[in-house]
Design a protein around this motif. Sequence first.
Motif, PDB file in Angstrom:
ATOM      1  N   HIS A 178       0.620  -0.823   0.082  1.00 19.29           N
ATOM      2  CA  HIS A 178      -0.290  -0.185  -0.082  1.00 19.29           C
ATOM      3  C   HIS A 178       0.943   1.271  -0.076  1.00 19.29           C
ATOM      4  N   HIS A 233       3.170   7.824   3.721  1.00 24.07           N
ATOM      5  CA  HIS A 233       1.776   8.493   4.551  1.00 24.07           C
ATOM      6  C   HIS A 233       0.837   7.403   5.919  1.00 24.07           C
ATOM      7  N   ASP A 234       1.415   6.341   5.635  1.00 24.62           N
ATOM      8  CA  ASP A 234       0.889   5.294   6.541  1.00 24.62           C
ATOM      9  C   ASP A 234       1.975   4.869   7.680  1.00 24.62           C
ATOM     10  N   HIS A 288      -4.328  13.378   5.318  1.00 27.87           N
ATOM     11  CA  HIS A 288      -5.060  12.389   4.337  1.00 27.87           C
ATOM     12  C   HIS A 288      -5.763  11.830   4.706  1.00 27.87           C
ATOM     13  N   ASP A 320      -5.097   7.060  -2.460  1.00 26.07           N
ATOM     14  CA  ASP A 320      -5.158   6.383  -0.641  1.00 26.07           C
ATOM     15  C   ASP A 320      -6.162   5.724  -0.759  1.00 26.07           C
TER      16      ASP A 320
HETATM   17 FE   LIG Z   1      -3.220   4.796   3.244  1.00 24.47          FE
END
Ligand SMILES: [Fe+2]
Length: 448
Positions: A178, A233-234, A288, A320
């Motif tokens: 991801h 981002h995650d 995000h 995303d």
């Molecule tokens: Fe994500």
Amino acid sequence: MDNETISIDHLITVVKKGGRVKTGVDIYNKSGVLLLEQDIMVSSATVLENIKKNGVNTLAIIPGNQGGLWDETGKPIVIETHPRAQGTSVPTLDAGPEIEIKLREITHLRKEATANYQKARGNISKVLGDIKKTGGQFDYTLVEDTVSDLLKFMTENENGFSYLTKEIFSYDNYLHNHSVNVCTIGTAIISRFNKRFSESVNEFLASGVNVDASFRYYQPEELVDISAGYFLHDIGKVLVPDNILNKKGRLTQDEFDVVRRHSYEKGLEILEKNKINNRFIRNIIMYHHSVLYDNEMNCYPDEKAPEGLPAYVKVCKLADIYDAMTSKRSYKDAFNPINVVTEIFRKYARKDNLLQFILYSFVKSIGIYPTGSVVMLENGQYAYILDSIGPLVLPFTDTEGKTLDQRQAALDLGGEGAIKVDSERSLLHPMESFEILPPYLKALSMPA
Ligand SMILES: [Fe+2]
Ligand SMILES: [Fe+2]
């Protein structure tokens, strides 16, 4: 008439005599600067001479996209046509050199794209692994190393994304893939966004539409930071307990709250531990999951209004959602990517100008017919997309869906009277379509 490439000198002669030309495809120079928009009717030789000065000596004319050439009386000038396939009214290109060149180009770009992807995949494993082990520390040089190559590839190749569909839609370790996918998709969208920027800001100003401060061009060094933000981002999810992250059933309200904190709390905590205070990276990690339009549901944190959210953060949110919807998770099946594009477009279209512009960049970079995807034609044949412009396809089954041993002639579906894609039937997911490809196309789609 098929898609044609015509020498710009010839076009200048026609225009000087009072004729007009419309390409039906955006024309860029080698560095990706937009020289001519697809819908502009050109009647001035200066415009063409300018394009020529930029090192472009031939222009593609795409009749399927309203492109064409007209003489001084407004009569269409017929450009030499290719021979038609026997017994059909479908315009074809020779199965010869042109297709060979196209296939070789696809093979070459796929190799390069796959190498970038694999490297990113390796680096994210180290980054996420280190965060897990140390409770937050990671090596930032791995991130820079990843995004510089990926960004270069995406800015140099308009359809960079389409060479990675096989990687993007296969899943093993969710968070690892991801992260790389959102980075790849987000980077493709923001590069496209940037390329269109200078041209469209003039359009907006001319039309008197309000353009807010978040609608701006990003400098190359800013793009590196943005791309790094997508990659990271995650990262906060590493600090969310696995039993919640991978839970099969519905999350309780408390569990949901823990998951939400991966962005504005845990993600931020990791950045601070590593003394990273770049505002692009920080904004992407924190926001995000923010609202893209007033009253959008299930967004967090609620401190940012849609107008205050920079374009590159909005891009991250779309990338995303796209990746989450097209992926197979423990608790759900993957959706077909083409339906996902449509669904995202429906949900976010016409909210505001900036979002509209981002969506345009999104659809353009993901593509309705990405190279390497498989469609079904009206007559029941399956076909492989060679080029999203047209699209140009290579049918590889008979009308019963049986794979053909002999390679067929390519079809330009944009041509007049050409056979169309069967829009009634649902399209195959890239992973399923890979299974039915004949060996010579399978080889193209295999990771290097
Ligand atoms: Fe994500
Ligand atoms: Fe997230």
